[in-house]
Design a protein around this motif. Structure first.
Motif, PDB file in Angstrom:
ATOM      1  N   SER A  56       0.829  -1.205   0.000  1.00  0.00           N
ATOM      2  CA  SER A  56       0.000   0.000   0.000  1.00  0.00           C
ATOM      3  C   SER A  56       0.868   1.262   0.000  1.00  0.00           C
ATOM      4  CB  SER A  56      -0.922  -0.021   1.219  1.00  0.00           C
ATOM      5  OG  SER A  56      -1.833   1.033   1.188  1.00  0.00           O
ATOM      6  N   LYS A  57       1.932   1.242   0.780  1.00  0.00           N
ATOM      7  CA  LYS A  57       2.848   2.392   0.823  1.00  0.00           C
ATOM      8  C   LYS A  57       3.578   2.555  -0.506  1.00  0.00           C
ATOM      9  CE  LYS A  57       3.614   2.115   5.789  1.00  0.00           C
ATOM     10  NZ  LYS A  57       4.540   1.682   6.834  1.00  0.00           N
ATOM     11  N   ARG A  58       4.003   1.429  -1.101  1.00  0.00           N
ATOM     12  CA  ARG A  58       4.734   1.489  -2.372  1.00  0.00           C
ATOM     13  C   ARG A  58       3.901   2.069  -3.501  1.00  0.00           C
ATOM     14  NH1 ARG A  58       6.673  -3.668  -1.661  1.00  0.00           N
ATOM     15  NH2 ARG A  58       5.270  -4.457  -3.234  1.00  0.00           N
ATOM     16  N   VAL A  59       2.636   1.677  -3.577  1.00  0.00           N
ATOM     17  CA  VAL A  59       1.783   2.139  -4.679  1.00  0.00           C
ATOM     18  C   VAL A  59       1.028   3.417  -4.324  1.00  0.00           C
ATOM     19  CG1 VAL A  59       1.533  -0.161  -5.653  1.00  0.00           C
ATOM     20  CG2 VAL A  59      -0.188   0.676  -4.031  1.00  0.00           C
ATOM     21  N   LYS A  60       1.208   3.871  -3.079  1.00  0.00           N
ATOM     22  CA  LYS A  60       0.557   5.102  -2.598  1.00  0.00           C
ATOM     23  C   LYS A  60      -0.968   5.050  -2.771  1.00  0.00           C
ATOM     24  CE  LYS A  60       4.563   8.089  -3.352  1.00  0.00           C
ATOM     25  NZ  LYS A  60       5.580   7.182  -3.691  1.00  0.00           N
TER      26      LYS A  60
END
Length: 94
Positions: A52-56
């Motif tokens: 989730s953090k990687r793909v924002k």
């Protein structure tokens, strides 16, 4: 991704049910089965949070754990597969 966590913690993926997966451990009497399932759930939550953090974007996951007696068996003749039966399995939330 989840397959790496499954192997690491020695959990068996039984089947996909829609967008859910059913896994199990402790079929052979292992005493640490509950702890392994909790570790698996926490590992999956961690993987989804990182993604989730990687793909924002917000990506959600729901983890449910149940424990109790059940029957396990192989069903099918052309494509045999492991399946689980019993009240413990029936309450598996989809």
């Amino acid at each position: 991704m989840y397959a790496c966590v499954l192997v690491e913690i020695d959990i068996v993926k039984v089947k996909n049910i829609g967008d859910a997966i059913m896994c199990c451990c402790g079929l052979f009497g292992e005493k640490d089965h509950a702890l392994r399932m909790v570790r698996y759930g926490l590992g999956m939550i961690s993987i989804v949070e990182d993604y989730s953090k990687r793909v924002k974007r917000t990506v959600n996951i729901r983890v449910g754990i149940n424990s109790g007696p059940l029957m396990a068996g192989v069903i099918g003749s052309k494509t045999p597969m492991l399946d689980l039966f019993g009240d413990t399995v029936v309450c598996f939330p989809l």
